[in-house]
Motif scaffolding. Sequence first.
Motif, mmCIF file in Angstrom:
data_model
loop_
_atom_site.group_PDB
_atom_site.id
_atom_site.type_symbol
_atom_site.label_atom_id
_atom_site.label_comp_id
_atom_site.label_asym_id
_atom_site.label_seq_id
_atom_site.Cartn_x
_atom_site.Cartn_y
_atom_site.Cartn_z
ATOM 1 N N ASN B 235 0.826 -1.223 0.000
ATOM 2 C CA ASN B 235 0.000 0.000 0.000
ATOM 3 C C ASN B 235 0.855 1.265 0.000
ATOM 4 O OD1 ASN B 235 -2.358 -1.457 0.005
ATOM 5 N ND2 ASN B 235 -2.519 -1.487 2.255
ATOM 6 N N GLY B 236 0.220 2.355 -0.381
ATOM 7 C CA GLY B 236 0.901 3.647 -0.344
ATOM 8 C C GLY B 236 0.922 4.343 -1.691
ATOM 9 N N ALA B 237 0.090 3.859 -2.623
ATOM 10 C CA ALA B 237 0.093 4.461 -3.955
ATOM 11 C C ALA B 237 -1.064 5.449 -4.088
ATOM 12 C CB ALA B 237 -0.024 3.376 -5.010
ATOM 13 N N PRO B 238 -0.871 6.545 -4.803
ATOM 14 C CA PRO B 238 -2.001 7.417 -5.126
ATOM 15 C C PRO B 238 -3.000 6.660 -6.005
ATOM 16 C CG PRO B 238 0.011 8.145 -6.261
ATOM 17 C CD PRO B 238 0.393 7.011 -5.381
ATOM 18 N N SER B 239 -4.267 7.098 -5.968
ATOM 19 C CA SER B 239 -5.324 6.287 -6.596
ATOM 20 C C SER B 239 -5.084 6.062 -8.089
ATOM 21 C CB SER B 239 -6.701 6.905 -6.358
ATOM 22 O OG SER B 239 -6.773 8.150 -7.042
ATOM 23 N N GLU B 240 -4.484 7.028 -8.764
ATOM 24 C CA GLU B 240 -4.193 6.836 -10.185
ATOM 25 C C GLU B 240 -3.251 5.650 -10.392
ATOM 26 O OE1 GLU B 240 -5.350 7.752 -13.220
ATOM 27 O OE2 GLU B 240 -6.843 8.287 -11.704
ATOM 28 N N GLU B 241 -2.246 5.587 -9.484
ATOM 29 C CA GLU B 241 -1.256 4.518 -9.623
ATOM 30 C C GLU B 241 -1.849 3.158 -9.268
ATOM 31 O OE1 GLU B 241 2.565 5.428 -7.796
ATOM 32 O OE2 GLU B 241 3.139 3.337 -8.127
ATOM 33 N N VAL B 242 -2.756 3.147 -8.315
ATOM 34 C CA VAL B 242 -3.425 1.882 -7.976
ATOM 35 C C VAL B 242 -4.050 1.308 -9.245
ATOM 36 C CG1 VAL B 242 -5.290 0.814 -6.640
ATOM 37 C CG2 VAL B 242 -3.876 2.598 -5.596
ATOM 38 N N LYS B 243 -4.694 2.191 -9.995
ATOM 39 C CA LYS B 243 -5.364 1.733 -11.214
ATOM 40 C C LYS B 243 -4.386 1.336 -12.313
ATOM 41 C CE LYS B 243 -9.812 3.698 -10.366
ATOM 42 N NZ LYS B 243 -10.749 4.813 -10.548
ATOM 43 N N SER B 244 -3.304 2.069 -12.414
ATOM 44 C CA SER B 244 -2.357 1.707 -13.479
ATOM 45 C C SER B 244 -1.636 0.396 -13.132
ATOM 46 C CB SER B 244 -1.360 2.844 -13.736
ATOM 47 O OG SER B 244 -0.470 2.977 -12.654
ATOM 48 N N ARG B 245 -1.413 0.178 -11.836
ATOM 49 C CA ARG B 245 -0.847 -1.130 -11.430
ATOM 50 C C ARG B 245 -1.805 -2.263 -11.812
ATOM 51 N NH1 ARG B 245 1.222 -0.191 -5.138
ATOM 52 N NH2 ARG B 245 2.917 1.274 -5.586
ATOM 53 N N ALA B 246 -3.094 -2.052 -11.527
ATOM 54 C CA ALA B 246 -4.105 -3.082 -11.827
ATOM 55 C C ALA B 246 -4.162 -3.350 -13.325
ATOM 56 C CB ALA B 246 -5.469 -2.640 -11.302
ATOM 57 N N ASN B 247 -4.078 -2.280 -14.089
ATOM 58 C CA ASN B 247 -4.134 -2.380 -15.540
ATOM 59 C C ASN B 247 -2.944 -3.181 -16.095
ATOM 60 O OD1 ASN B 247 -5.230 -1.727 -18.095
ATOM 61 N ND2 ASN B 247 -3.645 -0.148 -18.327
ATOM 62 N N MET B 248 -1.765 -2.849 -15.583
ATOM 63 C CA MET B 248 -0.546 -3.546 -16.023
ATOM 64 C C MET B 248 -0.612 -5.036 -15.665
ATOM 65 S SD MET B 248 3.393 -2.597 -14.919
ATOM 66 C CE MET B 248 3.124 -2.777 -13.142
ATOM 67 N N LEU B 249 -1.050 -5.337 -14.447
ATOM 68 C CA LEU B 249 -1.089 -6.726 -14.006
ATOM 69 C C LEU B 249 -2.145 -7.527 -14.772
ATOM 70 C CD1 LEU B 249 0.210 -8.746 -12.094
ATOM 71 C CD2 LEU B 249 -1.428 -8.084 -10.329
ATOM 72 N N ALA B 250 -3.281 -6.896 -15.077
ATOM 73 C CA ALA B 250 -4.327 -7.584 -15.852
ATOM 74 C C ALA B 250 -3.768 -8.015 -17.204
ATOM 75 C CB ALA B 250 -5.531 -6.666 -16.040
ATOM 76 N N GLY B 251 -2.974 -7.143 -17.809
ATOM 77 C CA GLY B 251 -2.351 -7.478 -19.091
ATOM 78 C C GLY B 251 -1.426 -8.674 -18.967
ATOM 79 N N ALA B 252 -0.653 -8.739 -17.874
ATOM 80 C CA ALA B 252 0.295 -9.846 -17.688
ATOM 81 C C ALA B 252 -0.413 -11.169 -17.437
ATOM 82 C CB ALA B 252 1.252 -9.525 -16.536
ATOM 83 N N ILE B 253 -1.527 -11.104 -16.682
ATOM 84 C CA ILE B 253 -2.248 -12.342 -16.353
ATOM 85 C C ILE B 253 -2.892 -12.948 -17.594
ATOM 86 C CG2 ILE B 253 -4.258 -13.265 -15.077
ATOM 87 C CD1 ILE B 253 -3.588 -11.210 -12.859
ATOM 88 N N THR B 254 -3.351 -12.094 -18.502
ATOM 89 C CA THR B 254 -4.114 -12.588 -19.654
ATOM 90 C C THR B 254 -3.272 -12.744 -20.924
ATOM 91 O OG1 THR B 254 -4.748 -10.310 -20.153
ATOM 92 C CG2 THR B 254 -6.265 -11.598 -18.798
ATOM 93 N N LEU B 255 -2.046 -12.195 -20.913
ATOM 94 C CA LEU B 255 -1.173 -12.260 -22.098
ATOM 95 C C LEU B 255 -1.009 -13.708 -22.582
ATOM 96 C CD1 LEU B 255 0.734 -10.292 -23.792
ATOM 97 C CD2 LEU B 255 2.591 -11.193 -22.372
ATOM 98 N N GLY B 256 -1.222 -13.901 -23.873
ATOM 99 C CA GLY B 256 -1.011 -15.231 -24.467
ATOM 100 C C GLY B 256 -1.846 -16.307 -23.803
ATOM 101 N N ALA B 257 -3.070 -15.948 -23.387
ATOM 102 C CA ALA B 257 -3.953 -16.881 -22.672
ATOM 103 C C ALA B 257 -3.275 -17.454 -21.427
ATOM 104 C CB ALA B 257 -4.441 -18.005 -23.585
ATOM 105 N N GLY B 258 -2.385 -16.637 -20.848
ATOM 106 C CA GLY B 258 -1.748 -17.041 -19.583
ATOM 107 C C GLY B 258 -0.796 -18.212 -19.706
ATOM 108 N N GLN B 259 -0.432 -18.537 -20.951
ATOM 109 C CA GLN B 259 0.363 -19.760 -21.167
ATOM 110 C C GLN B 259 1.872 -19.479 -21.129
ATOM 111 O OE1 GLN B 259 -2.440 -22.244 -24.141
ATOM 112 N NE2 GLN B 259 -1.920 -20.210 -24.819
ATOM 113 N N PHE B 260 2.297 -18.764 -20.111
ATOM 114 C CA PHE B 260 3.721 -18.490 -19.925
ATOM 115 C C PHE B 260 4.167 -19.007 -18.569
ATOM 116 C CE2 PHE B 260 2.488 -14.928 -22.796
ATOM 117 C CZ PHE B 260 3.252 -15.304 -23.881
ATOM 118 N N CYS B 261 5.401 -19.480 -18.489
ATOM 119 C CA CYS B 261 5.904 -19.946 -17.188
ATOM 120 C C CYS B 261 6.065 -18.771 -16.228
ATOM 121 C CB CYS B 261 7.202 -20.713 -17.341
ATOM 122 S SG CYS B 261 8.317 -20.013 -18.552
#
Lengths: 468, 468
Positions: B235-261
């Motif tokens: 914790n400790g991020a301004p609300s904009e950053e909370v959202k950009s972190r979520a956005n970045m992580l969503a991309g990583a989880i779903t990239l290539g149907a999640g088929q990465f080690c």
Amino acid sequence: MNINDILDRSKKAFFKYGKSSGEQRATLLETIASEIENLGDSLVKAIEEECNFVEGRILGERGRTCGQLRMFAQVARSGSHLGIKKDAAMPDRVPMPRPDLRKINIPLGPIIVFGASNFPLAYSTAGGDTASALAAGCTVILKGHPAHAHTSELVASAISKALDKVGMDQDIFIHVASSDFETGKALVQHPFTAGVGFTGSVSGGYALASYTRDRKNPIPVFTEMGSTNPVIYLNGAPSEEVKSRANMLAGAITLGAGQFCTNPGLIFGLKSEEFTTFYTSLSENISQIQGAKMLNHNIQKNYLAKMDHALQQKGIQLISNVTDTDDELIAVPSLAKTEGHTFINNPVLHEEVFGPYSLIVEFESQDQLEQALHMIDGQLTCSFLANEAILKENSSLIDIAIHKAGRLIFNGVPTGVEVCDSMVHGGPSPATSDSRFTAVGSDAILRWLRPVCYQNFPTSLLPKELQD
Amino acid sequence: MNINDILDRSKKAFFKYGKSSGEQRATLLETIASEIENLGDSLVKAIEEECNFVEGRILGERGRTCGQLRMFAQVARSGSHLGIKKDAAMPDRVPMPRPDLRKINIPLGPIIVFGASNFPLAYSTAGGDTASALAAGCTVILKGHPAHAHTSELVASAISKALDKVGMDQDIFIHVASSDFETGKALVQHPFTAGVGFTGSVSGGYALASYTRDRKNPIPVFTEMGSTNPVIYLNGAPSEEVKSRANMLAGAITLGAGQFCTNPGLIFGLKSEEFTTFYTSLSENISQIQGAKMLNHNIQKNYLAKMDHALQQKGIQLISNVTDTDDELIAVPSLAKTEGHTFINNPVLHEEVFGPYSLIVEFESQDQLEQALHMIDGQLTCSFLANEAILKENSSLIDIAIHKAGRLIFNGVPTGVEVCDSMVHGGPSPATSDSRFTAVGSDAILRWLRPVCYQNFPTSLLPKELQD
């Protein structure tokens, strides 16, 4: 003996010691060396009693042991083992920017080290495995060898004193004196154990490997085991040199009652007048060398049993002078001889006989010799007694030997393992369990390190060594 | 399929190829890269058909694969992998003179490489294992993955063409197309096999390890297996950053149907308003991402089965929007949530679910989070979403994470493995079988090399690289 408690303590100590600076580790290692020297006569006497070594051998091994500790202090201080690599960020790269990436080697964790029977100092309590693991930042749990339990306790007390002097946690080094077989097994199987170092027999090494196989989390296990260290004799030497080669080799076969992992146990040559002259001279040399006491009754019993087993094989001829002796611990140096085809067809003759025994193999042809070289197991060393031009003509032998051994020697003997940067004391199985590492020399530290990459870390969060 | 014949051919080719110059190997690797590019549309179409990849992904992976081949060409050319060390003779040293000693890394021998299901190019036929082994001077026997057999044959044909073009022996690379389980077993158990490279599941890697255990001569086996790649949110991020972190992580989880080690499968945070905002935003992001087709039915079946098993555990709540789809190969991205104590007490929740699934774990306290981090298995990566000052205050988390993973990431995601000198794509078991090596980056070559020391060798008998 509570193994859980031992590993708990070691792991807890590791979390702090693993973060210590190279300078702090160097100071510890140098202080251990001084404290071992401070043991003075009490250590010499303990080894005399427990290992039947003459004083010169003890002082030599003590010098080597303290030298190793000081060499690893230098390694820790220099940071040469950290393998640092950096790739700068490329924020403007298309299609994807590159983050800042930096790599450094970190210590594995608590390491179990087993003392070796034949080196009460250099490969035991504060020997090469312990010194390299401590230099890496690992904590060490040392299982002392029961054949020199008192020596091991003395050295452990020196390490304990050194830890006190430099103000470090006693649990960085834990000495386990049990001679119980199950203790070793429990130590290597514990989930907190991060690595294992062992020097000993092939059967002992294989047993250790089998214990670690059942682990949920496999860990690096480095075992240094058996080697027959073939010596290949190539004809073409003037008669004086034939004799000096025989003289040098006789010394290597009998040194320390043959109780070295680099003892030359196989001598290959082409059936010829020169090779006959050579091994006749070798036999004469060996029969004139006084047998020396072996380390203990168990080792001597094994020596005689393994040698008898070899000599009972078909087509083996004993050619050295076996004389009886009053002292049952004396190992009489022995030389046997066989033909190339006999050797090729009987794997028993390929096995190590730990002691001052060597087998001469006379080959009918170069092809037959090469066939034998292809067939033998992995080795610590392979030596050539040859002149330069002749070996160059027969360089196919080097091509085969290089894929069998960790060290190739030209006109020298395998005994006398130099402790330096370019030493390789290792080789394909069963010489060691992993030919990519060495047990002697500065690179022995690599067994206990693994790389970690920091991606996009700000300077304040990087380890000091990775900062700009 | 005659395994003896395959290994005979590979070993024979190795005896010559192992002595080739770095320049010769570099030319081979660069020619292979060109020949793969020359396959053009036929390769793209094969992968589209066999792996359900979109064209962009295929071109990206082809670029990476050819880039890897060219990088290892540079390594071979530069000789940086040879690890040369020299210790000059000291003929006048007392009590013992020192011989001249020189060390160089040599190739292990024939290496068995197993193609990976999820990377038809970058980790398969001419992928990182093959490229690094060929650069080292090893010959390669490639067991193609049956899920992309045609792709594998196309790439093998490119390698064959390249070998022809540079005038090298075809047996340097042998393609084995069998989908037979026993073939892989026989390959890794053959006495001439000198090493194994594998990328795949934990169960597959463990099976391979069990086959090699019965070998008379143990060999290096490098398996890259499973990882849940924890992401630690502080914790400790301004609300904009909370959202950009979520956005970045969503991309990583779903990239290539999640088929990465390196797919992030665990997200740790302290129960708090900010963390709730973060994972709510993450869930919203993920539910808006279109599911992608998985590689094949088998992988999709396993994804659903593993996810169902996880979701059936007590105390697990599915929080993402699972929608039905007409295409049965589509993997719908899924997010679940649990409490710290539930996670700590149920090892099933620690296991990898291969696909676009991630588990949020809400901890009651920092202590509880640290306890969980101590408990999880070895990992390829561990990421921190945090600001610098907050992570510095919580640096104990880095101290724990560093002994769990091969790569630590600050404010980034684990997907997107850079191919460079300082990359570590490795980690403690079960991430890989040996944390001391990396499967990606220039140091991946070290898996296939071992040091040899030349003692007292005249210049004319030394390898060129060791001569003065």
